[in-house]
Design an enzyme around this catalytic site. Structure first.
Site, short mmCIF file in Angstrom:
data_model
loop_
_atom_site.label_atom_id
_atom_site.label_comp_id
_atom_site.label_asym_id
_atom_site.label_seq_id
_atom_site.Cartn_x
_atom_site.Cartn_y
_atom_site.Cartn_z
N HIS A 1 0.85 -1.20 0.00
CA HIS A 1 0.00 0.00 0.00
C HIS A 1 0.88 1.24 0.00
O HIS A 1 2.09 1.16 0.22
CB HIS A 1 -0.98 -0.02 1.18
CG HIS A 1 -0.32 0.05 2.54
ND1 HIS A 1 0.42 -0.99 3.06
CD2 HIS A 1 -0.32 1.02 3.47
CE1 HIS A 1 0.86 -0.66 4.26
NE2 HIS A 1 0.44 0.57 4.54
N HIS B 1 1.77 3.89 1.83
CA HIS B 1 2.09 4.57 3.08
C HIS B 1 3.60 4.69 3.12
O HIS B 1 4.31 3.75 2.74
CB HIS B 1 1.63 3.73 4.27
CG HIS B 1 0.47 4.30 5.04
ND1 HIS B 1 -0.29 3.52 5.88
CD2 HIS B 1 -0.04 5.56 5.12
CE1 HIS B 1 -1.23 4.28 6.44
NE2 HIS B 1 -1.11 5.51 5.99
N ASP C 1 5.85 4.32 5.31
CA ASP C 1 6.69 3.28 5.93
C ASP C 1 6.80 2.04 5.05
O ASP C 1 7.57 1.12 5.36
CB ASP C 1 6.24 2.93 7.36
CG ASP C 1 4.78 2.54 7.48
OD1 ASP C 1 3.97 3.01 6.65
OD2 ASP C 1 4.45 1.77 8.39
N HIS C 2 6.08 2.04 3.92
CA HIS C 2 6.15 0.91 2.98
C HIS C 2 6.69 1.31 1.60
O HIS C 2 7.04 0.43 0.82
CB HIS C 2 4.77 0.27 2.82
CG HIS C 2 4.25 -0.27 4.11
ND1 HIS C 2 4.20 -1.61 4.39
CD2 HIS C 2 3.80 0.37 5.23
CE1 HIS C 2 3.73 -1.78 5.63
NE2 HIS C 2 3.48 -0.60 6.15
N HIS D 1 -7.15 -1.59 5.51
CA HIS D 1 -6.23 -0.65 6.16
C HIS D 1 -6.71 0.79 5.91
O HIS D 1 -6.00 1.59 5.32
CB HIS D 1 -4.81 -0.88 5.62
CG HIS D 1 -3.75 -0.13 6.34
ND1 HIS D 1 -3.64 -0.09 7.72
CD2 HIS D 1 -2.72 0.62 5.88
CE1 HIS D 1 -2.60 0.64 8.05
NE2 HIS D 1 -2.03 1.10 6.96
N ASP E 1 -0.30 -4.07 5.86
CA ASP E 1 -0.96 -3.51 7.05
C ASP E 1 -2.45 -3.77 6.94
O ASP E 1 -3.07 -3.46 5.93
CB ASP E 1 -0.74 -2.00 7.13
CG ASP E 1 0.66 -1.64 7.56
OD1 ASP E 1 1.50 -2.54 7.65
OD2 ASP E 1 0.90 -0.45 7.82
N HIS F 1 6.54 -5.80 11.18
CA HIS F 1 5.91 -4.47 11.20
C HIS F 1 5.42 -4.22 12.63
O HIS F 1 4.24 -3.96 12.88
CB HIS F 1 4.76 -4.42 10.19
CG HIS F 1 4.20 -3.04 9.98
ND1 HIS F 1 3.28 -2.48 10.82
CD2 HIS F 1 4.42 -2.12 9.02
CE1 HIS F 1 2.96 -1.27 10.39
NE2 HIS F 1 3.65 -1.02 9.30
ZN ZN Z 1 2.77 0.44 7.92
#
Ligand code: ZN
Length: 309
Positions: free
Chosen positions: A91, A93, A95-96, A181, A204, A274
């Site tokens: 996805h 985001h 952090d990804h 998510h 996530d 994660h």
């Molecule tokens: Zn995340």
């Protein structure tokens, strides 16, 4: 004298069997899974890198998520950047995806000259185009000065909007499922079926029925996990604590629920990754494992950067 010779013979025999063991193991598990980054959330940390993992099949690297530091983590893992073949984003985001473009660019600057396919939710196409534009100066300089092949034609982007089979090649079959998510839509979990093992990466999500379907009977499920009792300590550091706490709990899966999902899917091994919080010394590996084991009877592993499973 006799006993010394026997000792030497024994030592040589032992050294020989040790030398053979890794090769035999490698032949059995051709498909490798290495956790590159196991912390949840975009804040750079000492303890863990941003969300990312790599599956290495017959020497080709399939990278799932590109959190901060993914290229360097591949270097630490000993996976050549030139072996990069596919990228899957769960996805959009940070952090990804923070190092999505950097991974391709730095792999190319390290000598990658072959095709890379990137798969993930929109706006992956636009992100890729804009990233290449943003770095056009370096890219064109290296093409003219270092004789590198043009980068843009190597990158093939595939935007995914629905679950189902994503791709298959001679090494792997990849299937995606929509997970939950909110407000990030679509968000995917991915399943990788190789001849020797099957691996599922949750991305996530809240506890997801579609993920349970996707993960049915898999050997390994890497699931995002939240340690709920520690969330208060985590959010105490920020001014928007109540909103952040509500958001974290509503959009993630507790370690107990990750265990419940793993049990319902009938997987062999659950890997908690994660991790949220990512760096609370009061939350020990045993606490993560105990939480998941309240619901899951299989093998539980707490994710750690560079751990191979
Ligand atoms: Zn995340």
């Amino acid at each position: 004298m006799v006993s010394r010779r026997r000792f030497l013979v024994g030592t040589v025999a032992l050294a020989g069997s040790l030398a053979r063991a890794p090769r035999a193991r490698a032949q059995r598990a051709r498909t490798r899974l290495i956790l590159l980054g196991t912390g949840g959330g975009p804040r750079p940390r000492k303890e863990s890198s941003g969300a990312a993992q790599v599956i290495v099949a017959d020497g080709a690297a399939y990278v799932i998520d590109c959190g901060d530091g993914v290229a360097r983590q591949l270097a630490f893992a000993g996976v050549p950047l030139t072996s990069l073949r596919h990228i899957f984003l769960t996805h959009q985001h940070s952090d990804h995806n923070a190092d999505y473009g950097n991974l391709i660019w730095l792999a190319w600057a390290s000598g990658l000259s072959s095709r890379v396919d990137a798969w993930g939710p929109p706006p992956l196409d636009e992100m890729t185009t804009l990233f290449l534009q943003m770095n056009a100066y370096d890219i064109s300089t290296r093409i003219s000065n270092e004789g590198r092949v043009p980068l843009a034609p190597l990158v093939h982007v595939h935007e995914l909007r629905e679950g189902g089979e994503v791709m298959r090649d001679e090494r792997l079959r990849v299937t995606a499922a929509l997970v939950d998510h909110p407000p990030v839509v679509p968000a995917f979990g991915y399943r990788f079926d190789a001849a020797d093992r099957s691996i599922v990466i949750s991305g996530d999500t809240t506890p997801s029925e579609r993920l349970i379907e996707l993960a049915k009977g898999a050997d390994v499920l890497v699931h995002s996990a939240l340690y709920v009792p520690a969330v208060d300590r985590l959010v105490a550091r920020v001014p928007n604590a109540p909103a952040l706490k509500a958001s974290i709990i509503a959009h993630q899966t507790s370690a107990e629920d990750a265990g419940r999902v793993a049990q319902a899917a009938g997987v062999r091994t659950l890997v908690l990754s994660h991790l949220v919080p990512a760096d609370d010394p009061k939350v020990t590996a045993k606490m993560w494992i105990d939480a998941a084991r309240t619901q899951f009877r299989g093998n539980v592993i707490v994710g750690k950067d560079l751990l191979e499973i």
